[in-house]
Design an enzyme around this catalytic site. Structure first.
Site, PDB file in Angstrom:
ATOM      1  N   LYS A 156      31.554  15.186 -78.859  1.00 19.37           N
ATOM      2  CA  LYS A 156      31.250  16.457 -78.212  1.00 19.37           C
ATOM      3  C   LYS A 156      32.299  17.451 -78.684  1.00 19.37           C
ATOM      4  CE  LYS A 156      30.552  18.574 -73.677  1.00 19.37           C
ATOM      5  NZ  LYS A 156      30.448  18.306 -72.227  1.00 19.37           N
TER       6      LYS A 156
ATOM      7  N   ASP B 234      27.141  18.363 -61.322  1.00 15.80           N
ATOM      8  CA  ASP B 234      25.990  18.672 -62.170  1.00 15.80           C
ATOM      9  C   ASP B 234      25.154  17.413 -62.409  1.00 15.80           C
ATOM     10  OD1 ASP B 234      24.408  20.492 -63.533  1.00 15.80           O
ATOM     11  OD2 ASP B 234      25.499  20.299 -65.419  1.00 15.80           O
TER      12      ASP B 234
END
Length: 155
Positions: free
Chosen positions: A11, A106
């Site tokens: 990432k 989230d």
């Protein structure tokens, strides 16, 4: 990995604009810090984090089974047994997070991945807006995905 041939996920976060604010820099590095303290079979592992040319790179465990949201769409829903298996794994992962004072913030179908195409084991991912709560202070961030926010958060 060149030596072990293990497949990893990388990432990459552009931090060039973030240098303008100390709070933004701290928020970006918080995901790596949180993942380093979490160790559970249903939470994605962070192997290493480093910065190169104003980009933060997170080297993480690879989960090649796709998103839970894709599975639900593909199958048109899940059986009670499949749902129970997934929810149990999510609950165990969240228990570890909460015991460490971490709030995911989230958690949604798109942030639940399967570790392999067999789709037996899940991995919770994306701790980018996660919060930390201690006995002294709690993180007051209200960030979340809009369509998953409670009415109280929106107001």
């Amino acid at each position: 990995h060149k030596k072990t041939k293990e497949v990893v996920a990388i990432k990459t976060i552009d931090i060039s604009e973030s240098y303008k604010s100390a709070d933004l820099i701290q928020q970006i590095y918080k995901e790596a810090k949180i993942l380093k303290q979490l160790s559970h079979r249903n939470i994605i592992k962070l192997y290493q984090a480093f910065e190169i040319r104003k980009e933060l790179h997170l080297i993480m465990e690879y989960a090649g089974g796709g998103e839970l949201s894709d599975m639900v769409k593909e199958l048109g829903g899940l059986t009670e047994i499949e749902t129970r298996n997934i929810i149990m794994q999510v609950a165990l992962a969240m228990q570890v997070c909460h015991n460490k004072g971490v709030i995911h913030r989230d958690l949604k179908l798109e942030n639940v991945l399967f570790d392999s195409p067999a789709r037996n084991k899940i991995k919770i991912v994306d701790f980018g807006i996660a919060g930390i709560v201690t006995s002294v202070q709690s993180d007051k961030n209200t960030a979340a995905t809009l369509k998953y926010m409670t009415p109280e958060m929106i107001s």
